[in-house]
Design an enzyme around this catalytic site. Sequence first.
Site, PDB file in Angstrom:
ATOM      1  N   SER A 149      -2.435   0.615  -8.521  1.00  0.00           N
ATOM      2  CA  SER A 149      -2.705   1.045  -9.886  1.00  0.00           C
ATOM      3  C   SER A 149      -1.455   1.262 -10.723  1.00  0.00           C
ATOM      4  CB  SER A 149      -3.526   2.335  -9.848  1.00  0.00           C
ATOM      5  OG  SER A 149      -2.834   3.354  -9.143  1.00  0.00           O
ATOM      6  N   SER A 159      -0.827   1.631  -4.065  1.00  0.00           N
ATOM      7  CA  SER A 159      -0.604   1.486  -5.502  1.00  0.00           C
ATOM      8  C   SER A 159       0.844   1.518  -5.956  1.00  0.00           C
ATOM      9  CB  SER A 159      -1.393   2.561  -6.266  1.00  0.00           C
ATOM     10  OG  SER A 159      -2.766   2.293  -6.203  1.00  0.00           O
ATOM     11  N   LYS A 200       4.450   6.952 -14.305  1.00  0.00           N
ATOM     12  CA  LYS A 200       3.032   6.602 -14.392  1.00  0.00           C
ATOM     13  C   LYS A 200       2.284   7.725 -15.099  1.00  0.00           C
ATOM     14  CE  LYS A 200      -0.611   5.106 -11.123  1.00  0.00           C
ATOM     15  NZ  LYS A 200      -0.833   4.819  -9.684  1.00  0.00           N
TER      16      LYS A 200
END
Length: 467
Positions: free
Chosen positions: A153, A177, A78
């Site tokens: 996310s 997330s 990420k």
Amino acid sequence: MIFQPPHVIEIATAVRERRTLAREIIDEALSRISRFQEPFHLFTAILPELARQQAKAVDARVLKGDDLPLAGVPFAVKDLIDVAGVPTTCGSRAFANHKAAADATVVKKLVDAGAVLLGKLNMHECAFGFTGENAIYGNCPNPWNTERIAGGSSSGSAVAVSLGICGFTLGSDTGGSIRMPAALCNLVGLKPTYGRVSRAGVMPLSWSMDHIGPLARTAEETAVVLGAMAGADGLDESSSSSGVPDYAAELGQEIRGLKIGVPRNWFFDSLQPQVAQAVTTAIDRMTALGAKRVKATLPHLPEVLGAHRAIILSEAASAFEPYLRDRPEDFSVDIRTLLQGGQFIPAVDYLKAQRVRQIVRRDWAKEFARFDCLATPASATVATSYGQSKVKLPGGDTPLLNAYLDMTMPFNLSGQPALTVPCGFSNDDLPIGLQLVGAPFREAMLLRVAHQYQQETAWHHRQPPLG
């Protein structure tokens, strides 16, 4: 030929036994990036030269006889996790030129274990959202239905595994997330105990609730990855010095006699009927394997959500304050509004929230002493459509924030380990996830339960139609 997605253990074994080369695995992964990058907006940075260099190094280390548990396994991170020489954008214009000086500790550990880094993955801006929508880098849709969200996310982290590009990925989890996008994309997603995995070299959202963890297809793969990345780190003062067990060693043990706590309140109050059925059936399957179902009650849940909100808003406003002060226009309007709102949380409310956290940890520790793990839905709904703000549940129209995160946020406040595991599909072929939660540092127990469940089910073998 039906495409077979990369399996962490099978790849590593084949590379170690010299039945294939790491560079061949990486060439295939890069080819799939070329196919899927444009429609899915997966990567914010693709690093083919670095990946090929690392793959070449893995092949050389195998010849030397090095023990590499993740030899040749393609992974990506990420884009709030540092990779030396590459911008860490956090999915925002505000950090487009924020070039990292060194690899994050988790990246270094995984590369040392033989994994090969493909690049940086798309995400909800500043990790401050649950849909995965991103106006700067493009939305990263759900491979099971591209009109639906992948969850956030860590949206790119889930989709890159779901599409068979990566054997595993890394995400961050401050309110759900990792677990939520994993559940919506038919994956295992693990939020380890707070402090179990170093956050050195990771851009913070909420320093006291951020967790870094893996997403993969199976609990078995997740156990191997966690073993390679967990442990104390002098660069992260919040990391735990507790020893790292062999997470894979216990996977084969049956779950007969284990106590599965099933809450009577909150988590099952208002679910989509197909979600309720799938989760109930999954718990029934565990009891059929010999586990014992125990009634559980977690107190203070409404207060937990209020405390979580006060903490995340305050700490996010603090983390991003210099950028918000100097270049507020570089943040999207919704993110800027959240960050600015955090600047108005009174210090007394923040301190009350931290007090709530201590009370919750104390009282939940007593409850968790009654069983080995807690079982709940991962979310109240399957993946919803872009632009949707509410979902119809038996209790009425429910804001998506509550439908998705009321199940996961409590365990960021408590810092306990939690994972999601695939447990079914809706009538329109959208994945459903089961959440398992343990006492601090009981990741091995959660992975064992999830693995034994996956040995008896085939949900994780299903692939999205675009695979």
